[in-house]
Design an enzyme around this catalytic site. Structure first.
Site, PDB file in Angstrom:
ATOM      1  N   TYR A 163      13.527   9.488  11.952  1.00  0.00           N
ATOM      2  CA  TYR A 163      12.317   9.505  11.075  1.00  0.00           C
ATOM      3  C   TYR A 163      11.016   9.813  12.222  1.00  0.00           C
ATOM      4  CZ  TYR A 163       8.204   6.868   8.712  1.00  0.00           C
ATOM      5  OH  TYR A 163       7.192   6.709   7.974  1.00  0.00           O
ATOM      6  N   ASN A 192       1.755   0.427  10.778  1.00  0.00           N
ATOM      7  CA  ASN A 192       2.531  -0.248   9.776  1.00  0.00           C
ATOM      8  C   ASN A 192       1.359  -0.786   8.725  1.00  0.00           C
ATOM      9  OD1 ASN A 192       5.264  -1.100  10.588  1.00  0.00           O
ATOM     10  ND2 ASN A 192       4.111  -1.798  12.300  1.00  0.00           N
TER      11      ASN A 192
HETATM   12  P1  NAD Z   1       7.376   4.418  -0.455  1.00  0.00           P
HETATM   13  O1  NAD Z   1       8.939   4.308  -0.181  1.00  0.00           O
HETATM   14  O2  NAD Z   1       6.893   3.177  -0.927  1.00  0.00           O
HETATM   15  O3  NAD Z   1       6.837   5.693  -1.271  1.00  0.00           O
HETATM   16  C1  NAD Z   1       7.440   6.811  -0.905  1.00  0.00           C
HETATM   17  C2  NAD Z   1       7.695   7.627  -2.086  1.00  0.00           C
HETATM   18  O4  NAD Z   1       8.320   8.803  -1.900  1.00  0.00           O
HETATM   19  C3  NAD Z   1       8.788   6.625  -2.979  1.00  0.00           C
HETATM   20  O5  NAD Z   1       8.336   6.190  -3.920  1.00  0.00           O
HETATM   21  C4  NAD Z   1       9.682   7.650  -3.239  1.00  0.00           C
HETATM   22  O6  NAD Z   1      10.639   7.665  -4.413  1.00  0.00           O
HETATM   23  C5  NAD Z   1       9.335   8.961  -3.082  1.00  0.00           C
HETATM   24  N1  NAD Z   1      10.026  10.367  -2.597  1.00  0.00           N
HETATM   25  C6  NAD Z   1      11.000  10.173  -1.787  1.00  0.00           C
HETATM   26  N2  NAD Z   1      11.800  11.254  -1.680  1.00  0.00           N
HETATM   27  C7  NAD Z   1      11.055  12.168  -2.779  1.00  0.00           C
HETATM   28  C8  NAD Z   1      11.522  13.384  -3.257  1.00  0.00           C
HETATM   29  N3  NAD Z   1      12.421  13.989  -2.610  1.00  0.00           N
HETATM   30  N4  NAD Z   1      10.452  13.938  -4.042  1.00  0.00           N
HETATM   31  C9  NAD Z   1       9.548  13.096  -4.700  1.00  0.00           C
HETATM   32  N5  NAD Z   1       9.117  11.810  -4.348  1.00  0.00           N
HETATM   33  C10 NAD Z   1      10.149  11.275  -3.385  1.00  0.00           C
HETATM   34  O7  NAD Z   1       6.754   4.349   1.138  1.00  0.00           O
HETATM   35  P2  NAD Z   1       5.315   4.157   1.534  1.00  0.00           P
HETATM   36  O8  NAD Z   1       4.919   2.945   2.272  1.00  0.00           O
HETATM   37  O9  NAD Z   1       4.197   4.299   0.406  1.00  0.00           O
HETATM   38  O10 NAD Z   1       4.787   5.209   2.470  1.00  0.00           O
HETATM   39  C11 NAD Z   1       4.060   6.750   2.138  1.00  0.00           C
HETATM   40  C12 NAD Z   1       4.075   7.507   3.422  1.00  0.00           C
HETATM   41  O11 NAD Z   1       3.365   7.024   4.454  1.00  0.00           O
HETATM   42  C13 NAD Z   1       5.459   8.000   3.895  1.00  0.00           C
HETATM   43  O12 NAD Z   1       5.226   9.226   4.331  1.00  0.00           O
HETATM   44  C14 NAD Z   1       5.717   7.008   5.146  1.00  0.00           C
HETATM   45  O13 NAD Z   1       6.534   7.671   5.948  1.00  0.00           O
HETATM   46  C15 NAD Z   1       4.379   6.954   5.531  1.00  0.00           C
HETATM   47  N6  NAD Z   1       4.202   5.876   6.472  1.00  0.00           N
HETATM   48  C16 NAD Z   1       4.232   4.559   5.722  1.00  0.00           C
HETATM   49  C17 NAD Z   1       4.171   3.589   6.710  1.00  0.00           C
HETATM   50  C18 NAD Z   1       4.143   2.096   6.111  1.00  0.00           C
HETATM   51  O14 NAD Z   1       3.761   1.110   6.889  1.00  0.00           O
HETATM   52  N7  NAD Z   1       4.410   1.893   4.837  1.00  0.00           N
HETATM   53  C19 NAD Z   1       3.913   3.596   8.041  1.00  0.00           C
HETATM   54  C20 NAD Z   1       3.889   4.768   8.519  1.00  0.00           C
HETATM   55  C21 NAD Z   1       3.949   6.067   7.737  1.00  0.00           C
END
Ligand code: NAD
Length: 347
Positions: A163, A192
């Site tokens: 990741y 987070n």
């Molecule tokens: P989430 O899993 O709720 O949302 C991500 C969405 O991306 C999902 O709905 C999934 O279906 C969609 N997705 C995955 N592969 C896909 C594809 N090939 N085509 C189209 N859609 C696709 O995650 P989140 O918590 O909303 O995170 C959003 C972003 O923030 C991500 O890039 C994640 O890595 C980053 N991030 C989140 C956190 C956290 O604490 N939530 C921390 C650091 C980074």
């Protein structure tokens, strides 16, 4: 006397600006659509690979497309006619997911390479990329009493396997598209994020949601006992969703931050045990804690150094954990009840 905060210069954005949110069916993407809608934006398109029925939030007036963005043609379709792109689509989850499914995490590079190229070719004006604190050198995060991580601590690189490395290479794409092609990209390293509409069950949830759910379940089944992953001493900072979406907006409209990774997180460091104590107070119970030392735990400690964001934006995520969790816990409790009753939930 400390210097007065700098007056931030953000570009003014017309409410007709055409905005694309990729990953709009997920937690942060869905919340970002709601945020822009509430701000009065009229042209918002959300894209996610999940079927519409599984999107966490459906915001009235937001165009929704179901497309797999790991495919080049779908990225071209998604960005058509857009002015700003917010790239939040990724295959991700909490520590249990990213330690177990490294290949899935690495494969998100397909989304990021195709999306940025499609956006550049479509003449998009601004491109936001959601990176992560998992890019930071793991050697600096062994001790729970960690020194907060500043942006330069990502190099020399030794990111979280899978990741974290994917995020780091996708950051580099953003930087090179600016350096070579003059494409305006913006990169936030999220620490987070938690809050209502976040994943709370099913294996991808993060610590705050998982612990709320465990406490709710322990009350419901009468055991008053929860199992904690690790020994409870590992530390992290947790950012409330409202701060996260506001930060994304500010970062993307600050030209000083073009192609410049920036921390987006709070600097309120807590251990897992302290997190449980806050949840206990909100729930009005004391639970017995048992510790699973074989479970995935991640780095020893991780915190956000907010010197840079305060300097550039005159702001930092500032919702206290007990306030944010006070809004999140009842939401998860409601989801828990709905699931038990066989109704549709977010998870
Ligand atoms: P989430 O899993 O709720 O949302 C991500 C969405 O991306 C999902 O709905 C999934 O279906 C969609 N997705 C995955 N592969 C896909 C594809 N090939 N085509 C189209 N859609 C696709 O995650 P989140 O918590 O909303 O995170 C959003 C972003 O923030 C991500 O890039 C994640 O890595 C980053 N991030 C989140 C956190 C956290 O604490 N939530 C921390 C650091 C980074």
């Amino acid at each position: 006397m400390s210097p007065s905060p700098k007056k931030t210069k953000l570009v003014t954005v017309d409410k007709n600006t055409r905005i694309l949110v990729a990953g709009a069916g997920g937690f942060i993407g869905g919340s970002l659509c709601r945020y822009f809608k509430n701000k009065g934006f009229t042209n918002i398109r959300g894209v996610d690979k999940k079927p519409l029925a599984e999107w966490y939030q459906r915001i009235p007036g937001v165009e929704c497309l179901c497309l797999d963005l790991s495919r080049e043609g779908n990225c071209r379709r998604a960005v058509e006619g857009m002015d700003e792109v917010y790239q939040l689509a990724a295959d991700m989850g909490g520590m249990g997911f990213i330690e177990r499914f490294r290949i899935e995490c690495l494969r998100s590079v397909l989304i990021n390479t195709h999306m940025i190229e499609a956006a550049y070719r479509a003449g998009v004006d601004r491109y936001f990329y959601s990176s992560s604190a998992c890019v930071y050198n793991t050697e600096l995060q062994k001790n729970p009493k960690i020194t907060a991580l500043k942006e330069s601590d990502a190099y020399p690189a030794m990111a979280e396997r899978g990741y974290g490395w994917e995020k780091l290479i996708s950051e580099m794409f953003c930087q090179e598209y600016w350096a070579e092609r003059g494409f305006k990209t913006f990169i936030a390293r999220f620490h987070n994020v938690y809050g209502p509409w976040g994943t709370w069950d099913g294996g991808r949830e993060k610590a705050p949601a998982a612990l709320c759910r465990k406490v709710i379940q322990a009350i419901d089944d009468g055991t008053r006992e929860i199992k904690i992953w690790g020994d409870g001493t590992r530390t992290r900072s947790y950012q409330y969703i409202d701060d996260c979406v506001k930060g994304i907006d500010m970062i993307t409209h600050c030209d000083e931050l073009i192609a410049t990774p920036i921390n987006l997180g709070t600097s309120e460091l807590v251990s897992v045990n302290e997190l449980v104590s806050i949840i206990e107070k909100i729930a009005g119970v004391k639970v017995k804690r048992t510790y699973d030392l074989t479970a995935p735990q991640g780095v020893g400690g991780r915190n956000s150094d907010n010197t840079f964001i305060k300097k550039v934006l005159g702001w930092e995520p500032n919702t206290p954990l007990r306030v944010g969790l006070g809004k999140t816990y009842p939401w998860i409790k409601e989801q828990y009840k709905r699931k038990k009753a066989g109704l549709r939930t977010v998870d």
